[in-house]
Design a protein around this motif. Sequence first.
Motif, PDB file in Angstrom:
ATOM      1  N   VAL A 158       2.231  37.143  69.159  1.00  0.00           N
ATOM      2  CA  VAL A 158       3.292  37.857  69.870  1.00  0.00           C
ATOM      3  C   VAL A 158       2.769  39.200  70.388  1.00  0.00           C
ATOM      4  O   VAL A 158       3.065  39.605  71.518  1.00  0.00           O
ATOM      5  N   LEU A 159       1.979  39.869  69.572  1.00  0.00           N
ATOM      6  CA  LEU A 159       1.423  41.165  69.982  1.00  0.00           C
ATOM      7  C   LEU A 159       0.490  41.008  71.178  1.00  0.00           C
ATOM      8  O   LEU A 159       0.511  41.825  72.108  1.00  0.00           O
ATOM      9  N   CYS A 160      -0.331  39.971  71.162  1.00  0.00           N
ATOM     10  CA  CYS A 160      -1.247  39.736  72.289  1.00  0.00           C
ATOM     11  C   CYS A 160      -0.477  39.398  73.559  1.00  0.00           C
ATOM     12  O   CYS A 160      -0.818  39.863  74.650  1.00  0.00           O
ATOM     13  N   LYS A 161       0.571  38.589  73.424  1.00  0.00           N
ATOM     14  CA  LYS A 161       1.405  38.257  74.576  1.00  0.00           C
ATOM     15  C   LYS A 161       2.066  39.512  75.136  1.00  0.00           C
ATOM     16  O   LYS A 161       2.184  39.689  76.360  1.00  0.00           O
ATOM     17  N   LEU A 162       2.510  40.387  74.233  1.00  0.00           N
ATOM     18  CA  LEU A 162       3.139  41.639  74.649  1.00  0.00           C
ATOM     19  C   LEU A 162       2.159  42.498  75.447  1.00  0.00           C
ATOM     20  O   LEU A 162       2.502  43.044  76.500  1.00  0.00           O
ATOM     21  N   ASN A 216      -0.391  41.505  77.152  1.00  0.00           N
ATOM     22  CA  ASN A 216      -0.660  40.878  78.443  1.00  0.00           C
ATOM     23  C   ASN A 216       0.515  41.001  79.410  1.00  0.00           C
ATOM     24  O   ASN A 216       0.323  40.934  80.631  1.00  0.00           O
ATOM     25  N   LYS A 217       1.717  41.170  78.895  1.00  0.00           N
ATOM     26  CA  LYS A 217       2.866  41.418  79.752  1.00  0.00           C
ATOM     27  C   LYS A 217       2.806  42.826  80.342  1.00  0.00           C
ATOM     28  O   LYS A 217       3.173  43.050  81.495  1.00  0.00           O
ATOM     29  N   LEU A 218       2.358  43.773  79.520  1.00  0.00           N
ATOM     30  CA  LEU A 218       2.268  45.162  79.981  1.00  0.00           C
ATOM     31  C   LEU A 218       1.067  45.366  80.899  1.00  0.00           C
ATOM     32  O   LEU A 218       1.109  46.172  81.828  1.00  0.00           O
ATOM     33  N   GLN A 219      -0.010  44.637  80.606  1.00  0.00           N
ATOM     34  CA  GLN A 219      -1.235  44.744  81.409  1.00  0.00           C
ATOM     35  C   GLN A 219      -1.853  43.344  81.498  1.00  0.00           C
ATOM     36  O   GLN A 219      -2.610  42.948  80.607  1.00  0.00           O
ATOM     37  N   PRO A 220      -1.545  42.601  82.538  1.00  0.00           N
ATOM     38  CA  PRO A 220      -2.001  41.208  82.655  1.00  0.00           C
ATOM     39  C   PRO A 220      -3.504  41.053  82.445  1.00  0.00           C
ATOM     40  O   PRO A 220      -4.306  41.808  82.993  1.00  0.00           O
ATOM     41  N   GLY A 221      -3.859  40.094  81.585  1.00  0.00           N
ATOM     42  CA  GLY A 221      -5.263  39.812  81.317  1.00  0.00           C
ATOM     43  C   GLY A 221      -5.933  40.769  80.364  1.00  0.00           C
ATOM     44  O   GLY A 221      -7.152  40.727  80.192  1.00  0.00           O
ATOM     45  N   ALA A 222      -5.144  41.611  79.689  1.00  0.00           N
ATOM     46  CA  ALA A 222      -5.733  42.634  78.817  1.00  0.00           C
ATOM     47  C   ALA A 222      -6.354  42.054  77.559  1.00  0.00           C
ATOM     48  O   ALA A 222      -7.358  42.562  77.060  1.00  0.00           O
ATOM     49  N   VAL A 223      -5.765  40.987  77.026  1.00  0.00           N
ATOM     50  CA  VAL A 223      -6.185  40.456  75.728  1.00  0.00           C
ATOM     51  C   VAL A 223      -6.376  38.943  75.813  1.00  0.00           C
ATOM     52  O   VAL A 223      -5.541  38.231  76.367  1.00  0.00           O
ATOM     53  N   LYS A 224      -7.459  38.446  75.221  1.00  0.00           N
ATOM     54  CA  LYS A 224      -7.683  37.006  75.095  1.00  0.00           C
ATOM     55  C   LYS A 224      -7.223  36.598  73.705  1.00  0.00           C
ATOM     56  O   LYS A 224      -7.850  36.917  72.703  1.00  0.00           O
ATOM     57  N   MET A 225      -6.135  35.882  73.646  1.00  0.00           N
ATOM     58  CA  MET A 225      -5.480  35.566  72.375  1.00  0.00           C
ATOM     59  C   MET A 225      -6.079  34.335  71.701  1.00  0.00           C
ATOM     60  O   MET A 225      -6.435  33.363  72.364  1.00  0.00           O
ATOM     61  N   ASN A 226      -6.181  34.397  70.361  1.00  0.00           N
ATOM     62  CA  ASN A 226      -6.545  33.224  69.566  1.00  0.00           C
ATOM     63  C   ASN A 226      -5.294  32.392  69.313  1.00  0.00           C
ATOM     64  O   ASN A 226      -4.263  32.926  68.872  1.00  0.00           O
ATOM     65  N   ASN A 227      -5.353  31.094  69.590  1.00  0.00           N
ATOM     66  CA  ASN A 227      -4.232  30.205  69.280  1.00  0.00           C
ATOM     67  C   ASN A 227      -4.371  29.761  67.827  1.00  0.00           C
ATOM     68  O   ASN A 227      -5.079  28.814  67.507  1.00  0.00           O
TER      69      ASN A 227
END
Length: 210
Positions: free
Chosen positions: A66-70, A72-83
């Motif tokens: 959820v934090l990684c998605k957040l 990326n919403k504020l800054q698209p492409g900022a974080v590559k999330m682990n599933n």
Amino acid sequence: MMAEAKGRSYGLSAEVQRRIDAKYDKGVEIEARNWIEDVLGEPVEWGQRDDSPGCSFADGLKSGEVLCKLANKLQPGAVKMNNTSKVSNPAMRATKEKENIEKFLTFCEQYGVKDRFSTPYLYQKQNVMAVVNTICQLGSTAQNKGFSGPVLGPKIAEKNERGFTEDQVKAGREGHIGLQAGTNKLASQSGQNFGLGRQIAGVGSEGTYD
């Protein structure tokens, strides 16, 4: 349940933990929850148990997804999330979840959030209020960054820099000396302004949200 309580107290005495829990603000947590869901545009699966302050909030963020998605919403492409949901090995899943949290914290640092929680504060639920405070600071910082989405917290005031020319500084200094000497010939409405303090506004996380 006993194992969970033991995990939360890792590295902390019971008395310190009680003091931290006593300062928890459920109202601010709810505001942070609502903001996260509004920014994501979808509901978050928060934890069902709330047997300790912030328990359900922490459970909803523990995987870091959820934090990684957040971020990326504020800054698209900022974080590559682990599933993490596809990782069956518990130890490996824990590693991936903590990596997600660390990625989010790195994003916060680069984004300009000054006060950030430590991973154990969330993962071991040692200080969930610090997590809430970071989210609130992130919301305020997002406003400064021009984020046009949902609002959380006050906009952080920017430092007001004033510049004076050398002649203005000299005039102000001379006017100050003249007043000390007992004459009012150099005193004027504008001259007195040089003695006034600057107005500086700022937002501190601990004082504001804690």
